[in-house]
Motif scaffolding. Sequence first.
Motif, mmCIF file in Angstrom:
data_model
loop_
_atom_site.group_PDB
_atom_site.id
_atom_site.type_symbol
_atom_site.label_atom_id
_atom_site.label_comp_id
_atom_site.label_asym_id
_atom_site.label_seq_id
_atom_site.Cartn_x
_atom_site.Cartn_y
_atom_site.Cartn_z
ATOM 1 N N LEU A 282 0.833 -1.209 0.000
ATOM 2 C CA LEU A 282 0.000 0.000 0.000
ATOM 3 C C LEU A 282 0.864 1.254 0.000
ATOM 4 N N CYS A 286 1.020 4.097 -2.974
ATOM 5 C CA CYS A 286 0.858 5.549 -2.762
ATOM 6 C C CYS A 286 2.069 6.304 -3.285
ATOM 7 N N SER A 290 2.020 9.052 -6.238
ATOM 8 C CA SER A 290 2.494 10.414 -5.965
ATOM 9 C C SER A 290 3.710 10.759 -6.813
ATOM 10 N N ARG A 328 6.994 11.952 0.208
ATOM 11 C CA ARG A 328 6.991 10.706 -0.558
ATOM 12 C C ARG A 328 8.236 9.880 -0.253
#
Length: 1506
Positions: A282, A286, A290, A328
């Motif tokens: 997960l 993401c 991003s 990030r």
Amino acid sequence: MASWPTALSIPCRGPVFPSIDANSTVEDVITPCLGHVILPGSIASFIITGFAFLLFYSKYVIIAPPLQRSPLLTSKLALSVIHFAITGIRSFLLVPEWSTEPDVAFACLTGCLFSWFTLLSYILCWQKGIIGCIWLHAAWAFHGIALIPEYFLIIGKFQPDFVDHYLFGIDAIITVLIVFLFFFADHYDPSYENFTESQRVYPDRTVSGPARLIFASTNSFIHDGYKHTLNYDRLFALPKWQTGSSVHSRYLQHVNRANGKIRDLFWTLIKLTKIEVIASILGDFCASVSALSDPFMVQYLVNAVENNYPLWYLMTAVICSGIFMEMRFLLSARVSYYAVRGNLDVWQALCSEVYRKMLILSSAAKVKYSAGAVVNLLTTDVDRVKSFWYWIPDYFYAPTMVILCTLALFATLGHNFLYGFAIILAFIPVNALLVRYASKFEERQMTFKDDRLKLMTDVLSGMKVLKLYAWENSMLARIASIRKSEVTQQKNATYLYSCMEGTFAACPILATIASFIGYVIIDGQKLNAQKAFLTLILFNYMRSSIYTLPNLVKMIINLRISLKRLTDFLSEDEVPQNANNLRVSDADDTVFAVKDATYAWSTDSDACVPLKELNFTLKRGELIGVIGRVGAGKSSFLSAICGELYRTGGRSYKDPNISTAFASQEPWIQNMTLKDNILFGAPLDDDYYRKTVDACALREDFTALAAGDQTEIGERGLNLSGGQKARVALARAVYQRAELYIMDDTLSAVDSHVGAHLFQHVIGPEGILKGTTRVFALNSIGFLEQCDRIIAIKDGNFVDVGTFAELVTRQNPVFVELVKELQTKQEDVETEAPEQTINLYDESDDILVDLTSPPDEPQIMLREHRRTVSTNSAESAPPPASFSRQVSAIHSPAPAHPPTSDSANGNLNGNLIEEEDLAYGNVGFKMYIDYCRAFGRYLIGAYIFGMFVVRTFFESASEVKLASWMSAAAAAGNSSASTPSDVHNLAIYGILAVIAMIALTLSTAIVAIGSYRASKGLHDELLMSLLRSPMAFFDRTPMGRILNRLSKDIQSIDNEVPGKITYVMSCSADIVMYVASAIFVLPVLVAIVIPVLAFVIALTRYYTYAAVQLRRLCSKSWSNVASHTQESYTGIASIRSFNAREKFTSKMGFVLNRAIEAALTECVCNRWISVRMDFLTVIIGTVFTGLATYLGHSGALATGSVALVMSTGGMLRGLLGYIARVLKDLEMSIVSVERVTEYMNNDHEAEWRKELEPVEAGNWPTAGEVKFVDFGLRYRENSPLVLKHLNLVIPAGTKVGIVGRTGAGKTSLTMALFRMIEPTTGTIFIDGIDFTTVGLHTLRENITIIPQEPVLFCGTLRENLDPFNAFDDSALWRAIDQAHLRGFVDEFTGKLEYEIGEGGGNLSVGQRQLVCLARAILRRTSRLLVLDEATAAVDHETDSLIQASIRTEFNNCTILTIAHRLNTILDYDKVLVMDAGEIREFDSPTNLLADNNSLFYALAAQAKIV
């Protein structure tokens, strides 16, 4: 479908983002929809999702007591409650505005949800002991950020009398306070983890969320590594839930078995690590989503610069972009951390399970899996599986990025992207074919690797014999041949992987060119800077993702192969659980019973059946003797009692509650002190320990050792004699105070008087074991008479069972023959029995007369004469008092080979095994030079030229050309049609890019060629160095440590180092390319790049001190794992018999936990450098983007150049951090080269051959005269001499017996003859030739030895007899006949091609000894023979035949015999008596016995010979 603003029109007033122009202000940009709906709604969703995750995490993962109450915890709770109250009040006050301002209503609702769930989340953390919840702290931080736009919205309508405005201020203050307080960790009680004060507590359990996010707790550790040498005490301790026992127990809960077979091992491991796998997937998803914002941000900023947006807005966008990028990267670091956590869990689970399985392998399965094969499973296969777990997120990240980039490119270029996409699709079937063949090569490579390690295990175990036979070249050729096949498979697979890398690298470049051709030429559209660089960035993103695909595919191949190998091993047959199916009376004292029972080594229909139709009942307290010839089935029967054989027929019973102790025919001695070997983990009882030591005749041995029972014993008992090992193993069994004792010919390795002592004081009716049940194989008729019952075995059948008198009465021919052999052997050895031993002739002579025909008169007279001599000598005067101490000591047996330990040289600590050295600091530059030398200088030069010069130049040139093309296009106007110049520019761009692609592809091929050369070269040099190392090196170095070099480190050199070099070079080339491109259009960037790069290098060097030491600790810990595994494998039978599996599993858990602690600490440190390097790259990328934006806004930089600098800045954001990591990874991988070269630089023996030999090959020695001239010997520099200035002449053809106590120097004398240790003073002349002037192989090939311990190597029987193929089959069969091995060989499948198992495990000890005799007979041309009491493990008939063969085949030889039994040398020409390294006597036995004052006479008197 509704547009974005329309979809939010119910809670929003107006659009989300307004139109922006050059005069826009902050108030113009922030809309109510953004401040009241988008931001609050996102944060509320964030905290609700986080709360759900916390519930799941606290239920299934975390196990900890509640947090301790403290002012900090109370303050956080109080502020959270106050915030919830203020949020409620604000919502209540704003109710009137809800109808007119739906966005306010939405903000109130989301605010209440946020406040409520943050309060619940913190209470949950408090109760479940969760410290520093990152999610919760991030939610509060985001809430604080969301207050900023709300603040600007409030300014516009501020009313001094409106309470909500003041409550907003309180809300902001509380938010800041809570964010501040969350920077401090709550109080944590580590006592439940059982951490000691000296241990570093697991970092995730003690620090706040932000500190966890940036791994701040590692700062002190990194500094310690920079300043000091790291050791295991400085590592982070494992929490309970990550210790080996905890992880393995969870694994066992998930494992799927069917009929004893492992099913779906992969999914079992997925279930074990589901939390870490889900979290990492997960998080990586993401991060991948991003990451795609970067190219669109570049496009947006270029567009904003072109449209003259306000500078404050542009700079805010740049800063927000940098913050978003940093978030990030922090997320990616956390994702990697969770991936490593799962990786370590898989590692622990599989290692624990492989070790557990190894301890319960059936005997048949054990033949299939040697110690080397098991170590290979642990070091290679488990490593491959756990490496896959680290890269699991990438299996989602790479395809996700490819798909997202594909969609983005389609949105940018329309259908023209399909031209490029078609090229990508075209390569898929090609790569599928490459994968298929690479998989086959990988599988074959692993098979060859198993064979290599199996043979290496045998070579290392039998290194002494290998050197004595001068067989190093033969084994070198065999191992090199297997290694060549192994690396050939690796080379083929590497070539295929290089082709895959080349195609994957070419795909994006060709796809970019094809898409541009479609857009510019086919469609005739004009390419602008936004689309061009967006396309370029997207294809670069796609390239970086696609570039990982070959590695991912390779890991899938390796995973499939290793999972299959592990599944096969874990599904092997286990030690049989022969359920009791024979009823016995509850009142009966039956311990073991069989009725018509048949036993086999495996359940296969064609398996060997060593025991057939057995009928026997063993009662409690009985003493059972088992007799039979070599190969009759004695050991098999004892193994059946131990539960090692499968019952394939009949019925059996064994008392399930009885404790068992086992003393095997081949004693298993551990690498620990003598005392620890005897205790075997049992509590110390001083009185019983002393009784055990005395009963097992070990007291004098302890006295002879400088450190006594604290003397460290080497692996396999290398510094003990065979007799000493047998007595230590017996003492270990005795000390366990078991109820059932099983002894497999335990007394065969000891002298006869020692055997009589052991029987009387340990085994016999009055021994220390009286009252227990004892079953033992024996070889003495005197012992036979005192057994309660006797079992006579022939060909796996019980031919007779009963008391001695009953068997004599029945006159069974087999028993009669066996007793005759034992009687004859007894007569040979009885004369040595000490006075206090049992009279073995009271009844046995008469019984034997009853069993056989009347003996000849001479035989009877000989017996009576011996009795008379014994009686007369007993009545004679005792020996001189000065000899009494020496006599008792001289009878002690000699060590198996020179004790090169410190204890032998006077070290009071008794240490033998050296601690593994760990280098300090970074890996030396010499290691890189060594690897480059093995790689090939020209190949290195070609690779650097292709990767850095050609590829970098042409790829940089292509990007600069694209920038100038786009700048020219922007200056030319807004025409939408392409021009001829566009086609010309595209052609130039395409040619430059294709040349760069070709250079990259050729560079990967060069790496494949060079890595093959390096792998083969380094392994061959390591192997040669090991074979040329002196025996002292093997005495002080555990075999597992050497095997770790040959398995894990070589595997790292084979696979990891080339990949890391490729990554480092590729990333370095990319950085040079991007920086050069940016500097070319904006030279001022040099002032930014140079200091940042200098700081990056400095930080990397600072960190690498700790990282490299950690890798060394990891490697050392894995050496310990390999050593413990190998040692446990050797003693499996003893471990199972003593029911000590749990104890050894616990020790394995401790050793494995140390390895995992090192790996966990390494993981945390890796994340530490990753976070900091990523932060630096964010800064440099943001500065690049900001400077380009400023200059573009001011008109000082063309649009194409702005886009180029921004795109390079974006790419550098990831690359600088990545290059730092891969540089560190490379240096850590080079540690394997460092460890290999450490053994490559060992001290070596003298030359095997000399250019100018003073003798002709095969014609020396011709007579066999041996002359010692002032000969002195010491084992280590500055240690005492163990042989002191010996002067001795042994005439040719003389038979000499050598006697003396332990440490007297007799074994050192014979080993000196082979130059196993070089002389300190003087020399030895053989037939007048100084033996130091000839090569070692010339010397050793011309001296024949039959060692006491028979050593065989895996391979065919032919290879064990004649490794150089120097003899034809007729010569081999003649040697087999002379060694009386023909009967056995005829039964072997394949005869001379019969495969010998590891260590000769599929032959009995007696059969192995006969093979060693056959070897010696093949070398009978030698005029010098050395014997080391080599017939103890065979029956008397075979012993007599062997002695006859020796007299026949070596009648003209000079024979030197290390004698443990004086009667065996009474007919020799000379006897050499040694003491304390000096020659005390040298004369004929007759002359020495005639001198009542001689040492030899004293020995003979003590042994009742005179």
